[in-house]
Design a protein around this motif. Structure first.
Motif, PDB file in Angstrom:
ATOM      1  N   ALA A  60       0.827  -1.199   0.000  1.00  0.00           N
ATOM      2  CA  ALA A  60       0.000   0.000   0.000  1.00  0.00           C
ATOM      3  C   ALA A  60       0.863   1.252   0.000  1.00  0.00           C
ATOM      4  O   ALA A  60       1.943   1.270   0.609  1.00  0.00           O
ATOM      5  CB  ALA A  60      -0.919  -0.004   1.220  1.00  0.00           C
ATOM      6  N   GLU A 119      -1.845   6.454  -9.709  1.00  0.00           N
ATOM      7  CA  GLU A 119      -1.553   7.389  -8.622  1.00  0.00           C
ATOM      8  C   GLU A 119      -0.830   8.661  -9.049  1.00  0.00           C
ATOM      9  O   GLU A 119      -0.642   9.566  -8.229  1.00  0.00           O
ATOM     10  CB  GLU A 119      -0.705   6.665  -7.562  1.00  0.00           C
ATOM     11  CG  GLU A 119      -1.397   5.429  -7.003  1.00  0.00           C
ATOM     12  CD  GLU A 119      -0.449   4.522  -6.241  1.00  0.00           C
ATOM     13  OE1 GLU A 119       0.430   5.048  -5.531  1.00  0.00           O
ATOM     14  OE2 GLU A 119      -0.575   3.288  -6.363  1.00  0.00           O
ATOM     15  N   TYR A 125      -6.011   1.552  -4.258  1.00  0.00           N
ATOM     16  CA  TYR A 125      -5.577   2.952  -4.249  1.00  0.00           C
ATOM     17  C   TYR A 125      -5.523   3.538  -5.662  1.00  0.00           C
ATOM     18  O   TYR A 125      -5.002   4.627  -5.852  1.00  0.00           O
ATOM     19  CB  TYR A 125      -4.199   3.061  -3.597  1.00  0.00           C
ATOM     20  CG  TYR A 125      -4.195   2.546  -2.175  1.00  0.00           C
ATOM     21  CD1 TYR A 125      -4.506   3.383  -1.108  1.00  0.00           C
ATOM     22  CD2 TYR A 125      -3.912   1.214  -1.892  1.00  0.00           C
ATOM     23  CE1 TYR A 125      -4.518   2.912   0.197  1.00  0.00           C
ATOM     24  CE2 TYR A 125      -3.927   0.728  -0.592  1.00  0.00           C
ATOM     25  CZ  TYR A 125      -4.234   1.580   0.441  1.00  0.00           C
ATOM     26  OH  TYR A 125      -4.255   1.110   1.741  1.00  0.00           O
TER      27      TYR A 125
END
Length: 228
Positions: free
Chosen positions: A49, A96, A118
């Motif tokens: 993560a 991201e 994410y």
């Protein structure tokens, strides 16, 4: 152009040689080194993560800034590709750092299941995935927390609101002695007319198609993965 785990910038420059293409197409190829881990191997931190360990998303964002200061680049046309771990990292950047990454291509990479939660791209993102069905390191059907390749493609198809079946082409089998063939799938009915593409290398192993460095399957299924 991001190297795989245990490799480095020099090795990636040999695996995925974009020099001649860059010279004729007018783009800059950048081949950075990842961090050295406790085993002495270079890597990109995209299997856990975000917020744990080295922040390679921030590092590569900073690298774009430094390149922009030194060269005449178009910040709207920055792309990421990579082999294996570098392919995983390219997906992480599309997820991201999408405000800075226009599109990606992953060769023998996937997305870690701990990372997909994410993923929050800010724009439609063209994606190309090149992967062998006999890849024992990053299995096509997934393993060890790696998403199956078809699930990775399906994620980007859904993310970009593509609809309908993909256009299918059997890639011409130029080299019959490597005992593999290739299938090309293109989803083109997507937002903003972008494409999601999959080169499925039937019998291909954990290698960059077109390289002469390994004998893991499908060395030359067409001209070169870099050309694609």
């Amino acid at each position: 152009n991001l190297h795989g785990y245990t490799s480095d910038a020099f090795g990636q420059s040999l695996y995925a040689n974009f020099n001649n293409i860059a010279d004729t197409a007018g783009f800059i190829t950048v081949i950075p080194n990842g961090t050295i881990d406790v085993y002495g191997n270079r890597y990109w931190n995209c299997f856990v993560a975000p917020g744990t360990g080295v922040d390679d998303v921030a590092f590569l964002s900073d690298l774009i800034d430094s390149l922009n200061l030194a060269y005449n680049i178009d910040l709207n046309r920055v792309y990421s590709t990579g082999m294996s771990n570098g392919g995983f990292m390219s997906h992480a950047l599309a997820c991201e750092l999408s405000n800075r990454i226009a599109a990606i291509a992953s060769v023998t990479g996937s997305i870690d299941e701990d990372r997909i939660a994410y993923c929050d791209p800010m724009h439609t993102t063209p994606v190309m995935q090149i992967h062998g069905t006999a890849d024992a390191t990053v299995p096509y059907d997934g393993d060890f927390g790696f998403m199956p390749v078809d699930s990775v493609v399906a994620y980007w198809v859904n993310q970009n609101n593509c609809f309908g079946e993909p256009a299918f082409t059997a890639v011409p089998n130029i080299v019959t002695t490597d005992l593999c063939t290739a299938e090309h799938y293109v989803y083109s009915s997507c937002n903003n007319d972008i494409n999601i593409e999959l080169f499925k290398i039937i019998g291909g192993g954990h290698t960059w198609p077109g390289t002469a460095l390994t004998f893991l399957g499908c060395l030359l299924y067409t001209s070169d993965a870099a050309d694609e």
